[in-house]
Design an enzyme around this catalytic site. Structure first.
Site, PDB file in Angstrom:
ATOM      1  CD  GLN A   1      -4.333 -33.498   7.900  1.00  0.00           C
ATOM      2  OE1 GLN A   1      -5.080 -34.137   8.639  1.00  0.00           O
ATOM      3  NE2 GLN A   1      -4.322 -32.170   7.890  1.00  0.00           N
TER       4      GLN A   1
ATOM      5  CG  HIS B   1      -9.082 -32.814  10.352  1.00  0.00           C
ATOM      6  ND1 HIS B   1      -9.890 -31.840  10.885  1.00  0.00           N
ATOM      7  CD2 HIS B   1      -7.883 -32.203  10.131  1.00  0.00           C
ATOM      8  CE1 HIS B   1      -9.222 -30.696  10.978  1.00  0.00           C
ATOM      9  NE2 HIS B   1      -7.996 -30.900  10.523  1.00  0.00           N
TER      10      HIS B   1
ATOM     11  CD  GLU C   1     -10.570 -29.835  23.444  1.00  0.00           C
ATOM     12  OE1 GLU C   1     -11.286 -28.852  23.189  1.00  0.00           O
ATOM     13  OE2 GLU C   1     -11.033 -30.998  23.578  1.00  0.00           O
TER      14      GLU C   1
ATOM     15  CE1 TYR D   1     -13.714 -35.768  26.900  1.00  0.00           C
ATOM     16  CE2 TYR D   1     -15.263 -37.248  25.838  1.00  0.00           C
ATOM     17  CZ  TYR D   1     -14.392 -36.964  26.872  1.00  0.00           C
ATOM     18  OH  TYR D   1     -14.225 -37.879  27.892  1.00  0.00           O
TER      19      TYR D   1
ATOM     20  CE1 TYR E   1      -5.308 -23.886  12.142  1.00  0.00           C
ATOM     21  CE2 TYR E   1      -7.007 -24.776  10.704  1.00  0.00           C
ATOM     22  CZ  TYR E   1      -6.041 -24.967  11.671  1.00  0.00           C
ATOM     23  OH  TYR E   1      -5.796 -26.217  12.174  1.00  0.00           O
TER      24      TYR E   1
END
Length: 395
Positions: free
Chosen positions: A108, A173, A266, A276, A287
């Site tokens: 990523q 991430h 979200e 949060y 998963y």
């Protein structure tokens, strides 16, 4: 009637008659009760007539962000492999621009977000985020400020203004949106780096957080954690999983989109100093079906509740709050990139509540980022490897 038109007509009828949500599949956590009405499964809406879909440019390679240049000068697009390109209004794609930072283009990671400074027309300043190399096989979310050359061939004066610390070996991430804020500071989002989710609850790290810095990288003195011993300078909020969308609305409020696990994407309205909830509370599951934390879904009263969540996920990318002339009915709505949704997801926003949801250009491919062009049409990039495209929605 063609199947696609029949579906749109059926959705429009369902939305008006029964307030049914957009048909997106079975939830991963069917037993969850939302914290308040409208927190998920908003009524489906359909724009009529449907916006026209057209291709602006083809042959992009895994783009991550698109920005609109002023004066009709075209667009800038980042490609995750480490290149920045100019796309002319006629769709001509330039050679890679010189001067970009070194990146870790693994999984990523790579060259990620791009945002123009508010005074770009005079300063030609812009911001980039990227996965920066750090030690042996390590990487960190980083942000830098630079200027774009007048001939659109290079960026100059690259200066790093933020780097996540400590670095991590996991190539995922990264979060990595960057958004100039109305007060002159800059918001940078990060992720929890996958195997380090617990750090999102630690205000001493830049993991799973929204960071606020000045254009030179210094931390504002008025930050909500300024008096907290050991807290990261510039920390604005934490307890996020992987924030890949961020935008400021007409009232100056910062909204962010973050990836959930299986379920639990979200939409959050950022409260300075807010926690949060990740990885303690989530509207999704792992998963493999295991519970997140102790299985708690509701965030309140310990954590800030999301203003909206999805289950199943849309896998959000970038987002904008629409402000344009072409689609007046969308004014103030959120347009979000949906990777799994394979659509531009429109959220009808009333104050801080989502009152409707629409999937635009559904099935077009993995949508990574969204922007509003000068004429009010909507641009988006697809994330489909070397066959990625820059697309447009217009009247």
């Amino acid at each position: 009637m063609r199947p696609a038109l029949a579906l749109l007509a059926a959705l429009a009828a369902a939305a008006s008659a029964h307030a049914q949500p957009w048909p997106d599949g079975a939830p991963n956590r069917p037993d969850v009760t939302p914290a308040f009405p409208g927190q998920t499964e908003a009524p489906a809406q359909v724009t009529a007539p449907a916006p026209a879909l057209s291709e602006v440019a083809a042959g992009l390679d895994t783009p991550w962000a698109v920005a609109v240049l002023p004066g009709g000068a075209g667009y800038l697009v980042t490609e995750r492999g480490g290149t920045l390109r100019h796309v002319a209004p006629d769709g001509t794609v330039s050679a890679p621009l010189a001067g970009v930072p070194e990146v870790v283009a693994r999984r990523q990671g790579g060259l990620l977000d791009l945002a123009l400074a508010p005074d770009f027309a005079e300063s030609r300043a812009l911001y980039l985020t990227y996965a920066a190399p750090a030690g042996l096989m390590g990487s960190a979310t980083a942000a830098a400020r630079a200027t774009l050359s007048p001939d659109l061939t290079r960026i100059e004066g690259l200066a790093e203004i933020f780097r996540q610390d400590p670095p991590a070996p996991t190539p995922g991430h990264f979060g990595s949106r960057v958004v100039p804020l109305p007060d002159g500071s800059v918001a940078i989002t990060t992720g929890d780096r996958m195997r380090h989710a617990g750090r999102a609850q630690d205000p001493a790290t830049g993991y799973g957080a929204v960071i606020r810095v000045m254009p030179d990288g210094s931390a504002p003195a008025d930050g909500p954690f300024a008096g907290v011993p050991g807290a990261l300078p510039g920390l604005l909020s934490h307890g996020h999983r992987n924030v890949q969308g961020a935008a400021v609305d007409g009232e100056g409020r910062l909204w962010v989109l973050e990836h959930g696990p299986a379920g639990g994407d979200e939409l959050n309205l950022i409260v300075p100093g807010g926690n949060y909830g990740w990885p303690v509370a989530s509207y999704g599951v792992n998963y493999d079906g295991r519970a997140i934390g102790d299985g708690r879904a509701a965030h309140a009263p310990d954590f800030v509740e999301p203003r909206y969540y999805w289950d199943p996920v849309i896998a959000p990318g970038g987002m904008v709050v629409y402000d344009g002339a072409m689609f007046p009915d969308w004014q103030g709505d959120i347009l979000a990139a949906g990777l799994v949704a394979q659509a531009v997801v429109r959220l009808d926003l009333t104050d801080d509540a989502v009152t409707g949801e629409e999937r635009l250009a559904e099935g077009v491919g993995r949508v990574r980022d969204v922007a509003v062009d000068l004429d009010g049409s909507v641009l988006f990039v697809t994330d489909e490897g070397p066959a990625s495209r820059l697309m447009r929605l217009s009247r």
